[in-house]
Scaffold this motif. Structure first.
Motif, PDB file in Angstrom:
ATOM      1  N   THR A 123       2.167 -29.024  12.677  1.00 52.72           N
ATOM      2  CA  THR A 123       3.419 -28.318  12.975  1.00 52.72           C
ATOM      3  C   THR A 123       4.412 -29.247  13.658  1.00 52.72           C
ATOM      4  O   THR A 123       5.622 -29.205  13.375  1.00 52.72           O
ATOM      5  N   VAL A 124       3.919 -30.096  14.565  1.00 51.75           N
ATOM      6  CA  VAL A 124       4.793 -31.078  15.209  1.00 51.75           C
ATOM      7  C   VAL A 124       5.448 -31.965  14.159  1.00 51.75           C
ATOM      8  O   VAL A 124       6.677 -32.169  14.148  1.00 51.75           O
ATOM      9  N   HIS A 125       4.656 -32.476  13.245  1.00 47.64           N
ATOM     10  CA  HIS A 125       5.197 -33.359  12.206  1.00 47.64           C
ATOM     11  C   HIS A 125       6.120 -32.605  11.246  1.00 47.64           C
ATOM     12  O   HIS A 125       7.079 -33.173  10.713  1.00 47.64           O
ATOM     13  N   MET A 126       5.849 -31.324  11.030  1.00 45.43           N
ATOM     14  CA  MET A 126       6.733 -30.523  10.186  1.00 45.43           C
ATOM     15  C   MET A 126       8.116 -30.377  10.807  1.00 45.43           C
ATOM     16  O   MET A 126       9.135 -30.436  10.115  1.00 45.43           O
ATOM     17  N   MET A 127       8.161 -30.193  12.119  1.00 41.01           N
ATOM     18  CA  MET A 127       9.457 -30.071  12.782  1.00 41.01           C
ATOM     19  C   MET A 127      10.215 -31.400  12.738  1.00 41.01           C
ATOM     20  O   MET A 127      11.452 -31.428  12.613  1.00 41.01           O
ATOM     21  N   GLU A 128       9.480 -32.505  12.808  1.00 37.30           N
ATOM     22  CA  GLU A 128      10.124 -33.815  12.654  1.00 37.30           C
ATOM     23  C   GLU A 128      10.667 -33.984  11.238  1.00 37.30           C
ATOM     24  O   GLU A 128      11.778 -34.493  11.031  1.00 37.30           O
ATOM     25  N   ALA A 129       9.880 -33.541  10.248  1.00 34.42           N
ATOM     26  CA  ALA A 129      10.334 -33.624   8.853  1.00 34.42           C
ATOM     27  C   ALA A 129      11.524 -32.701   8.617  1.00 34.42           C
ATOM     28  O   ALA A 129      12.441 -33.034   7.856  1.00 34.42           O
ATOM     29  N   LEU A 130      11.516 -31.540   9.254  1.00 35.07           N
ATOM     30  CA  LEU A 130      12.638 -30.608   9.157  1.00 35.07           C
ATOM     31  C   LEU A 130      13.925 -31.261   9.652  1.00 35.07           C
ATOM     32  O   LEU A 130      14.969 -31.223   8.977  1.00 35.07           O
ATOM     33  N   ALA A 131      13.858 -31.865  10.822  1.00 35.55           N
ATOM     34  CA  ALA A 131      15.029 -32.536  11.377  1.00 35.55           C
ATOM     35  C   ALA A 131      15.461 -33.697  10.492  1.00 35.55           C
ATOM     36  O   ALA A 131      16.657 -33.895  10.231  1.00 35.55           O
ATOM     37  N   ASP A 132      14.497 -34.457   9.994  1.00 35.03           N
ATOM     38  CA  ASP A 132      14.806 -35.607   9.142  1.00 35.03           C
ATOM     39  C   ASP A 132      15.488 -35.173   7.851  1.00 35.03           C
ATOM     40  O   ASP A 132      16.480 -35.772   7.423  1.00 35.03           O
ATOM     41  N   TYR A 134      17.178 -32.380   7.163  1.00 38.50           N
ATOM     42  CA  TYR A 134      18.516 -31.844   7.423  1.00 38.50           C
ATOM     43  C   TYR A 134      19.505 -32.971   7.713  1.00 38.50           C
ATOM     44  O   TYR A 134      20.626 -32.991   7.190  1.00 38.50           O
ATOM     45  N   GLU A 135      19.075 -33.937   8.531  1.00 44.43           N
ATOM     46  CA  GLU A 135      19.958 -35.063   8.872  1.00 44.43           C
ATOM     47  C   GLU A 135      20.231 -35.944   7.665  1.00 44.43           C
ATOM     48  O   GLU A 135      21.340 -36.482   7.522  1.00 44.43           O
ATOM     49  N   ARG A 136      19.253 -36.092   6.781  1.00 44.76           N
ATOM     50  CA  ARG A 136      19.470 -36.886   5.566  1.00 44.76           C
ATOM     51  C   ARG A 136      20.597 -36.304   4.724  1.00 44.76           C
ATOM     52  O   ARG A 136      21.429 -37.038   4.179  1.00 44.76           O
ATOM     53  N   ALA A 137      20.622 -34.988   4.596  1.00 45.41           N
ATOM     54  CA  ALA A 137      21.676 -34.344   3.818  1.00 45.41           C
ATOM     55  C   ALA A 137      23.039 -34.641   4.420  1.00 45.41           C
ATOM     56  O   ALA A 137      24.002 -34.947   3.710  1.00 45.41           O
ATOM     57  N   GLN A 346      16.651 -30.073   3.642  1.00 43.87           N
ATOM     58  CA  GLN A 346      17.726 -30.720   2.899  1.00 43.87           C
ATOM     59  C   GLN A 346      18.548 -29.706   2.112  1.00 43.87           C
ATOM     60  O   GLN A 346      19.769 -29.828   2.011  1.00 43.87           O
ATOM     61  N   VAL A 347      17.888 -28.697   1.563  1.00 46.99           N
ATOM     62  CA  VAL A 347      18.614 -27.644   0.841  1.00 46.99           C
ATOM     63  C   VAL A 347      19.610 -26.956   1.775  1.00 46.99           C
ATOM     64  O   VAL A 347      20.771 -26.746   1.428  1.00 46.99           O
ATOM     65  N   VAL A 348      19.152 -26.607   2.975  1.00 48.62           N
ATOM     66  CA  VAL A 348      20.030 -25.962   3.946  1.00 48.62           C
ATOM     67  C   VAL A 348      21.097 -26.943   4.429  1.00 48.62           C
ATOM     68  O   VAL A 348      22.272 -26.570   4.602  1.00 48.62           O
ATOM     69  N   GLY A 349      20.714 -28.211   4.627  1.00 50.50           N
ATOM     70  CA  GLY A 349      21.685 -29.213   5.051  1.00 50.50           C
ATOM     71  C   GLY A 349      22.804 -29.393   4.048  1.00 50.50           C
ATOM     72  O   GLY A 349      23.976 -29.527   4.420  1.00 50.50           O
ATOM     73  N   ILE A 350      22.471 -29.383   2.760  1.00 50.39           N
ATOM     74  CA  ILE A 350      23.493 -29.500   1.718  1.00 50.39           C
ATOM     75  C   ILE A 350      24.439 -28.300   1.772  1.00 50.39           C
ATOM     76  O   ILE A 350      25.665 -28.452   1.671  1.00 50.39           O
ATOM     77  N   ALA A 351      23.869 -27.109   1.936  1.00 46.37           N
ATOM     78  CA  ALA A 351      24.700 -25.902   1.999  1.00 46.37           C
ATOM     79  C   ALA A 351      25.659 -25.942   3.180  1.00 46.37           C
ATOM     80  O   ALA A 351      26.803 -25.477   3.086  1.00 46.37           O
ATOM     81  N   HIS A 352      25.214 -26.508   4.295  1.00 49.75           N
ATOM     82  CA  HIS A 352      26.088 -26.628   5.470  1.00 49.75           C
ATOM     83  C   HIS A 352      27.102 -27.761   5.294  1.00 49.75           C
ATOM     84  O   HIS A 352      28.297 -27.595   5.562  1.00 49.75           O
ATOM     85  N   ALA A 353      26.623 -28.921   4.844  1.00 51.22           N
ATOM     86  CA  ALA A 353      27.466 -30.119   4.809  1.00 51.22           C
ATOM     87  C   ALA A 353      28.638 -29.981   3.843  1.00 51.22           C
ATOM     88  O   ALA A 353      29.730 -30.513   4.104  1.00 51.22           O
ATOM     89  N   ARG A 354      28.442 -29.272   2.731  1.00 49.01           N
ATOM     90  CA  ARG A 354      29.519 -29.168   1.744  1.00 49.01           C
ATOM     91  C   ARG A 354      30.733 -28.414   2.289  1.00 49.01           C
ATOM     92  O   ARG A 354      31.817 -28.504   1.726  1.00 49.01           O
ATOM     93  N   GLN A 355      30.579 -27.730   3.410  1.00 49.76           N
ATOM     94  CA  GLN A 355      31.683 -26.953   3.967  1.00 49.76           C
ATOM     95  C   GLN A 355      32.546 -27.750   4.948  1.00 49.76           C
ATOM     96  O   GLN A 355      33.591 -27.265   5.377  1.00 49.76           O
ATOM     97  N   LEU A 356      32.112 -28.958   5.313  1.00 52.71           N
ATOM     98  CA  LEU A 356      32.770 -29.702   6.381  1.00 52.71           C
ATOM     99  C   LEU A 356      33.439 -30.960   5.852  1.00 52.71           C
ATOM    100  O   LEU A 356      33.024 -31.518   4.835  1.00 52.71           O
TER     101      LEU A 356
END
Length: 409
Positions: A123-132, A134-137, A346-356
């Motif tokens: 779970t710790v590594h999953m949260m790191e992957a989640l952040a990574d 989202y930030e990649r997007a 990344q899917v969520v990051g793309i949805a957010h990033a396209r608006q800014l």
């Protein structure tokens, strides 16, 4: 035999629907901790109101999902037949803080990991992957690079492969249990009142609404649309109890094959419980809010949605396509958990990033990367929020199960 008894059971009348739906919702939420998290959105919003505002960063004002768990992501088709993984449920969408979507998604993944009996270190590594992820997007968008074409983990590739190959027959058998041009009444579909039947027929006499059925590439733009059948639809979990209808339409008459038939989902738009930023300009009508949010967050879905009114309540209308299916992540493997977390983020990051614009993307990315600790490569507020929420939801889930057991005893 149980399935036959469900089909033979007499559906409740209009006045009795709410009590039956409430019981069904409680039963669904008792199935697992992950189902409870997905179905009990209010506990998350209550936490945000009491604790989250003091510890979370003020992200840029943009359209967020508001209820960003893994079950609300999945393959979505556009009117031209293209398919992508996007956010597929926008009931709670508002202009708000993108940090809320990240935390809700993290809670969903952490609960799925517990349900899959994965160790806490995973779970710790999953949260790191989640952040990574989202930030990649955001990093790619900030540099002006294409933010589509994500590398899909195996579990996502399987779902996408299934989505692309699906036809009307798959949708009909899955949703209607048959390919006949009728909606079978029973456990999932209940009869309508005369008023509901009349108002649904009137709704699809409107050109803007009937055009939903003619907007697909394979259909004529001027095709005649008629209502073949309609029923109250017992569907969802957190949405059980709202107005929800399945409407079967025919385009151009004849009912020759799947291209002539449309299954329409009519769903009540209710006031969002998700916190919005003060002073932002959003549609006041709840159905129009959902459609507008979808156009920003999930363009494939947004272009296939309309807002209107039924029984003097706001409703969102959309055609269900065979390719529109859930990204089910109830079971995770230790080897694939991080890939899944990175991908959905990344899917969520793309949805957010396209608006800014560029400046806003860069500023939010800088905030996300700020104040990292030596013990976890993720924003401290993300990790602490997920841990606190996971604990409180586990306690609440067990209490929910106790109350449900008493109710059915």
């Amino acid at each position: 035999m149980a399935g036959k008894r469900d089909r033979d059971r007499k559906p409740p009348d209009f006045e009795g629907r709410q009590a039956v739906l409430s019981t069904m919702r409680n039963a669904k939420m008792a199935r697992s901790a992950h189902a409870y998290v997905r179905g009990n959105t209010m506990q998350f919003y209550e936490w945000l109101e009491t604790r989250g505002t003091t510890v979370l960063p003020d992200g840029p004002a943009l359209w967020i999902c508001g209820d960003c768990h893994t079950g609300n992501l999945g393959p979505v088709a556009d009117a031209q037949g293209r398919v992508e993984i996007q956010i597929r449920d926008l009931d709670q969408t508002v202009i708000g803080n993108p940090a809320h979507d990240l935390i809700r998604l993290g809670l969903s993944l952490a609960t799925a990991a517990r349900g899959s009996d994965l160790p806490g270190l995973t779970t710790v590594h999953m949260m790191e992957a989640l952040a990574d992820g989202y930030e990649r997007a955001f990093a790619r968008a900030t540099k002006g690079k294409e933010i589509g074409g994500l590398k899909r983990p195996e579990s996502v590739r399987v779902v996408m492969k299934e989505a692309v190959r699906r036809s009307w027959k798959h949708l009909a058998v899955e949703r209607l249990e048959d390919t006949k041009p009728t909606i079978p009444l029973g456990r999932r579909f209940w009869p309508l009142t005369k008023e509901e039947t009349a108002q649904i027929s009137a709704l699809f006499e409107k050109g803007a609404i009937s055009q939903l059925a003619t907007s697909l590439r394979a259909r004529r733009d001027d095709g005649a649309v008629s209502v073949l059948d309609a029923a109250y639809w017992v569907k969802g979990c957190s949405s059980l109890g709202r107005l929800r209808y399945a409407v079967l339409l025919d385009v151009d008459g004849g009912v020759v094959d799947g291209d002539d038939l449309c299954l329409i989902d009519v769903k009540e738009g209710v006031k969002a419980a998700a916190p919005r930023y003060p002073g932002v300009d959003m549609p006041k009508d709840n159905a129009e809010r959902v459609v507008e949010g979808a156009r920003h967050l999930a363009p494939f879905l947004g272009e296939r949605m309309r807002a209107d009114r039924l029984l003097d309540r706001p409703v969102v209308i959309r055609e269900l396509l065979p390719q529109d299916i859930k990204l089910e992540i109830d079971q995770l493997t230790q080897s694939g958990a991080m890939d899944v977390a990175r991908y959905v983020a990344q899917v969520v990051g793309i949805a957010h990033a396209r608006q800014l614009d560029h400046r806003a993307r860069a500023a939010w990315l800088k905030e996300l990367r700020r104040a990292r600790s030596k013990t976890i490569d993720a924003p401290p507020w993300l990790w602490s929020s997920v841990v606190e929420l996971a604990g409180s939801h586990e306690t609440a889930y067990l209490e929910h199960c106790r109350r449900y057991a008493l109710a059915i005893a």
